[in-house]
Scaffold this motif. Structure first.
Motif, PDB file in Angstrom:
ATOM      1  N   SER A 171       0.839  -1.209   0.000  1.00  0.00           N
ATOM      2  CA  SER A 171       0.000   0.000   0.000  1.00  0.00           C
ATOM      3  C   SER A 171       0.880   1.267   0.000  1.00  0.00           C
ATOM      4  CB  SER A 171      -1.000  -0.010   1.159  1.00  0.00           C
ATOM      5  OG  SER A 171      -1.913   1.049   1.013  1.00  0.00           O
ATOM      6  N   SER A 172       0.303   2.389   0.391  1.00  0.00           N
ATOM      7  CA  SER A 172       0.928   3.714   0.203  1.00  0.00           C
ATOM      8  C   SER A 172       2.277   3.796   0.915  1.00  0.00           C
ATOM      9  CB  SER A 172       0.007   4.793   0.773  1.00  0.00           C
ATOM     10  OG  SER A 172      -1.343   4.485   0.504  1.00  0.00           O
ATOM     11  N   GLU A 173       3.343   3.970   0.145  1.00  0.00           N
ATOM     12  CA  GLU A 173       4.677   3.895   0.730  1.00  0.00           C
ATOM     13  C   GLU A 173       5.094   5.201   1.428  1.00  0.00           C
ATOM     14  OE1 GLU A 173       7.839   2.889  -1.997  1.00  0.00           O
ATOM     15  OE2 GLU A 173       9.268   2.568  -0.367  1.00  0.00           O
ATOM     16  N   ARG A 174       4.925   6.316   0.718  1.00  0.00           N
ATOM     17  CA  ARG A 174       5.437   7.586   1.263  1.00  0.00           C
ATOM     18  C   ARG A 174       4.699   7.970   2.538  1.00  0.00           C
ATOM     19  NH1 ARG A 174       6.512  10.368  -4.445  1.00  0.00           N
ATOM     20  NH2 ARG A 174       4.258  10.173  -4.547  1.00  0.00           N
ATOM     21  N   GLY A 175       5.456   8.325   3.570  1.00  0.00           N
ATOM     22  CA  GLY A 175       4.859   8.687   4.856  1.00  0.00           C
ATOM     23  C   GLY A 175       4.599   7.492   5.761  1.00  0.00           C
ATOM     24  N   HIS A 176       4.840   6.283   5.241  1.00  0.00           N
ATOM     25  CA  HIS A 176       4.631   5.072   6.049  1.00  0.00           C
ATOM     26  C   HIS A 176       5.892   4.206   5.982  1.00  0.00           C
ATOM     27  CE1 HIS A 176       0.473   6.234   6.487  1.00  0.00           C
ATOM     28  NE2 HIS A 176       0.447   6.463   5.193  1.00  0.00           N
ATOM     29  N   PRO A 177       6.949   4.635   6.682  1.00  0.00           N
ATOM     30  CA  PRO A 177       8.253   3.966   6.580  1.00  0.00           C
ATOM     31  C   PRO A 177       8.214   2.577   7.224  1.00  0.00           C
ATOM     32  CG  PRO A 177       8.303   5.620   8.311  1.00  0.00           C
ATOM     33  CD  PRO A 177       6.982   5.784   7.615  1.00  0.00           C
ATOM     34  N   PRO A 178       9.147   1.731   6.852  1.00  0.00           N
ATOM     35  CA  PRO A 178       9.170   0.359   7.381  1.00  0.00           C
ATOM     36  C   PRO A 178       9.184   0.295   8.906  1.00  0.00           C
ATOM     37  CG  PRO A 178      10.739   0.587   5.583  1.00  0.00           C
ATOM     38  CD  PRO A 178      10.212   1.963   5.865  1.00  0.00           C
ATOM     39  N   GLU A 179       9.910   1.215   9.550  1.00  0.00           N
ATOM     40  CA  GLU A 179      10.069   1.123  11.007  1.00  0.00           C
ATOM     41  C   GLU A 179       8.752   1.254  11.769  1.00  0.00           C
ATOM     42  OE1 GLU A 179      11.610   3.203   8.936  1.00  0.00           O
ATOM     43  OE2 GLU A 179      11.607   5.273   9.685  1.00  0.00           O
ATOM     44  N   LYS A 180       7.711   1.767  11.084  1.00  0.00           N
ATOM     45  CA  LYS A 180       6.371   1.803  11.690  1.00  0.00           C
ATOM     46  C   LYS A 180       5.904   0.391  12.071  1.00  0.00           C
ATOM     47  CE  LYS A 180       1.664   3.153  10.150  1.00  0.00           C
ATOM     48  NZ  LYS A 180       0.906   3.779   9.042  1.00  0.00           N
ATOM     49  N   PHE A 181       6.463  -0.630  11.414  1.00  0.00           N
ATOM     50  CA  PHE A 181       6.025  -2.013  11.620  1.00  0.00           C
ATOM     51  C   PHE A 181       7.109  -2.889  12.251  1.00  0.00           C
ATOM     52  CE2 PHE A 181       3.382  -0.028   8.500  1.00  0.00           C
ATOM     53  CZ  PHE A 181       2.111  -0.392   8.932  1.00  0.00           C
ATOM     54  N   ALA A 182       8.051  -2.251  12.960  1.00  0.00           N
ATOM     55  CA  ALA A 182       9.195  -2.991  13.513  1.00  0.00           C
ATOM     56  C   ALA A 182       8.749  -4.136  14.418  1.00  0.00           C
ATOM     57  CB  ALA A 182      10.101  -2.032  14.279  1.00  0.00           C
ATOM     58  N   ALA A 186       9.043  -8.229  13.878  1.00  0.00           N
ATOM     59  CA  ALA A 186       9.848  -9.032  14.818  1.00  0.00           C
ATOM     60  C   ALA A 186       9.051 -10.259  15.264  1.00  0.00           C
ATOM     61  CB  ALA A 186      10.264  -8.181  16.014  1.00  0.00           C
ATOM     62  N   ARG A 187       7.797 -10.047  15.551  1.00  0.00           N
ATOM     63  CA  ARG A 187       6.916 -11.156  15.969  1.00  0.00           C
ATOM     64  C   ARG A 187       6.781 -12.188  14.836  1.00  0.00           C
ATOM     65  NH1 ARG A 187       5.561 -14.731  18.691  1.00  0.00           N
ATOM     66  NH2 ARG A 187       3.412 -15.419  18.920  1.00  0.00           N
ATOM     67  N   GLU A 190       9.837 -14.298  14.678  1.00  0.00           N
ATOM     68  CA  GLU A 190       9.821 -15.295  15.766  1.00  0.00           C
ATOM     69  C   GLU A 190       8.928 -16.479  15.418  1.00  0.00           C
ATOM     70  OE1 GLU A 190      10.155 -12.090  19.447  1.00  0.00           O
ATOM     71  OE2 GLU A 190       8.331 -13.303  19.235  1.00  0.00           O
ATOM     72  N   LEU A 191       7.870 -16.211  14.675  1.00  0.00           N
ATOM     73  CA  LEU A 191       6.930 -17.274  14.296  1.00  0.00           C
ATOM     74  C   LEU A 191       7.455 -18.123  13.140  1.00  0.00           C
ATOM     75  CD1 LEU A 191       3.643 -15.170  14.510  1.00  0.00           C
ATOM     76  CD2 LEU A 191       4.160 -17.190  15.897  1.00  0.00           C
ATOM     77  N   GLY A 192       8.620 -17.752  12.625  1.00  0.00           N
ATOM     78  CA  GLY A 192       9.207 -18.527  11.531  1.00  0.00           C
ATOM     79  C   GLY A 192       8.652 -18.176  10.166  1.00  0.00           C
ATOM     80  N   LEU A 193       7.986 -17.033  10.077  1.00  0.00           N
ATOM     81  CA  LEU A 193       7.466 -16.591   8.775  1.00  0.00           C
ATOM     82  C   LEU A 193       8.579 -15.907   7.980  1.00  0.00           C
ATOM     83  CD1 LEU A 193       4.125 -15.214  10.186  1.00  0.00           C
ATOM     84  CD2 LEU A 193       4.274 -16.903   8.337  1.00  0.00           C
ATOM     85  N   HIS A 194       8.560 -16.083   6.679  1.00  0.00           N
ATOM     86  CA  HIS A 194       9.439 -15.285   5.824  1.00  0.00           C
ATOM     87  C   HIS A 194       8.958 -13.836   5.853  1.00  0.00           C
ATOM     88  CE1 HIS A 194      11.780 -18.533   4.183  1.00  0.00           C
ATOM     89  NE2 HIS A 194      10.683 -19.234   3.916  1.00  0.00           N
ATOM     90  N   ASP A 213      17.524  -3.234   7.831  1.00  0.00           N
ATOM     91  CA  ASP A 213      18.135  -3.201   9.170  1.00  0.00           C
ATOM     92  C   ASP A 213      17.122  -3.274  10.306  1.00  0.00           C
ATOM     93  OD1 ASP A 213      20.669  -3.111   8.106  1.00  0.00           O
ATOM     94  OD2 ASP A 213      20.723  -0.921   8.024  1.00  0.00           O
ATOM     95  N   VAL A 214      15.920  -2.767  10.070  1.00  0.00           N
ATOM     96  CA  VAL A 214      14.902  -2.784  11.135  1.00  0.00           C
ATOM     97  C   VAL A 214      13.964  -3.977  10.958  1.00  0.00           C
ATOM     98  CG1 VAL A 214      13.075  -1.492  12.284  1.00  0.00           C
ATOM     99  CG2 VAL A 214      15.067  -0.271  11.368  1.00  0.00           C
ATOM    100  N   LEU A 215      13.433  -4.138   9.758  1.00  0.00           N
ATOM    101  CA  LEU A 215      12.499  -5.262   9.540  1.00  0.00           C
ATOM    102  C   LEU A 215      13.234  -6.575   9.270  1.00  0.00           C
ATOM    103  CD1 LEU A 215       9.686  -3.626   7.338  1.00  0.00           C
ATOM    104  CD2 LEU A 215       9.954  -3.639   9.833  1.00  0.00           C
ATOM    105  N   LYS A 216      14.492  -6.482   8.871  1.00  0.00           N
ATOM    106  CA  LYS A 216      15.333  -7.650   8.551  1.00  0.00           C
ATOM    107  C   LYS A 216      14.679  -8.537   7.482  1.00  0.00           C
ATOM    108  CE  LYS A 216      17.235  -7.635  13.254  1.00  0.00           C
ATOM    109  NZ  LYS A 216      18.087  -6.476  12.986  1.00  0.00           N
ATOM    110  N   VAL A 217      14.279  -7.878   6.398  1.00  0.00           N
ATOM    111  CA  VAL A 217      13.598  -8.592   5.319  1.00  0.00           C
ATOM    112  C   VAL A 217      14.562  -9.497   4.555  1.00  0.00           C
ATOM    113  CG1 VAL A 217      11.820  -6.819   5.006  1.00  0.00           C
ATOM    114  CG2 VAL A 217      13.947  -6.709   3.669  1.00  0.00           C
TER     115      VAL A 217
END
Ligand code: HPA
Ligand code: ZN
Length: 341
Positions: A171-182, A186-187, A190-194, A213-217
């Motif tokens: 969805s809308s990228e600008r104004g919604h940086p990845p770190e919003k979902f850190a 992380a959870r 932990e659940l073993g999801l890609h 670096d934050v989401l570790k994609v």
């Protein structure tokens, strides 16, 4: 482009790693489902809907994309949508597909999570059984909504954990940086999801850094704006971090004015693990082979070696088991053997 190269692009086995299943809803199917479900559409005809597909940026597309998805109500609707995609994929010699789906687009309208996931999963099983295509589902969080909403979506989906392989961010990228979902990412780890995320489509290189670096994609979806930051290109090359590039999408959403300006050749020349994908094929003018043909036609510096590299990258970058990857790679090699040329 020579007829031989065109044949090679079409016939080579390939994996699709960046395709929003709701973006495969063709106008004809939107109208058929609207009629079947008694949903009113703000367009008079298939032609009127298609005529509205003149986008100026990502948001102008998303507005129409979410409106189109409003016709999906029942499990069979999700099945029919995905099955139509798999038939197209088969025709393009896609042997493996990892499909994004946007549950919040549906649960916000009162459609149960079970309806969405079970319909899509049944289509994936049928694709394997009847078409020989292996398929996985990637649940995307809508980044214009809150992290709390993403956590709620994850909770709703966990009873069906075995039916999806990973999570993404769209969805809308600008104004919604990845770190919003850190925290939610992380959870998920932990659940073993890609984990994957859209970054660097419209957003700046900083969003790609933070996805890493934050989401570790494990893959960056789009990522084309990495070329604005040489240190980032170096990092992506070093990590062999896949970029799921979507050429027709980039032109339709005005990331590049014309295909001849697409920077896929530079991404490959930099040694990046770039792949070609269709993103939202019903909206952007084509499926996998349409993307390959349009790209190679507009960029004559791309040749058979690049075609091989892009297909090989698609298998490397997939979340499929090593045995499957080796089998597809052997089929790709056979396609490029001198006797096959
Ligand atoms: N970008 C971001 N979000 C999306 C897209 C896209 O190309 N397609 C569907 N959701
Ligand atoms: Zn996308």
């Amino acid at each position: 482009m020579t007829p031989a190269l065109r044949t090679l692009l079409c016939s080579m086995p390939k994996a699709e790693l960046h395709m929003h299943i709701e973006g495969s809803l063709e106008p004809e199917l939107i109208f058929a489902l609207a009629q079947r479900n008694g949903v009113a559409l703000p367009y008079a005809s298939v032609e009127a809907l298609r005529a509205a597909y003149a986008f100026t940026d990502l948001q102008s597309f998303l507005d129409i994309y979410y409106a189109g998805a409003s016709v999906l109500l029942h499990e069979q609707d999700f099945y029919d949508m995905a099955w139509a995609y798999f038939l197209r994929a088969r025709a393009d010699n896609v042997v493996h597909a990892e499909l994004f789906f946007d549950p919040q687009t549906h649960t916000e309208r009162g459609v149960p999570m079970a309806t969405v996931i079970q319909g899509l999963k049944r289509a994936c099983d049928a694709a394997q059984a009847e078409l020989g295509i292996s398929a996985g589902l990637i649940l995307c969080f809508l980044r214009h909504l809150s992290e709390d909403a993403a956590f709620q979506t994850l909770d709703d989906a966990l009873p069906y954990r075995q039916h999806f392989i990973g999570v993404g961010l769209d969805s809308s990228e600008r104004g919604h940086p990845p770190e919003k979902f850190a925290r939610v990412f992380a959870r998920c780890r932990e659940l073993g999801l890609h984990v994957v995320a859209h970054a660097g489509e419209e957003g700046p290189p900083e969003y790609i850094w933070n996805a890493l670096d934050v989401l570790k994609v494990e893959r960056i979806d789009h990522g084309v704006r990495c070329l604005e930051d040489p240190a980032l290109v170096q990092r992506l090359a070093q990590d062999r971090m896949p970029l799921t590039v979507c050429p027709l999408s980039n032109v339709k959403l005005c990331v590049y004015a014309q295909m001849a300006q697409h920077r896929l050749p530079e991404l490959l020349a930099a040694g990046l693990c770039a792949t070609v994908n269709s993103d939202d094929p019903a909206y952007f003018g084509g499926y996998m082979n349409d993307n390959f043909i349009a790209t190679f036609e507009a960029l004559p510096q791309l040749g058979a070696q690049d075609a091989y590299r892009l297909a090989a990258n698609s298998f490397d970058a997939s979340f499929a088991p090593a045995g499957d990857k080796a089998r597809w790679r052997a089929a790709l090699d056979a396609c490029f053997a001198p006797s096959a040329a």
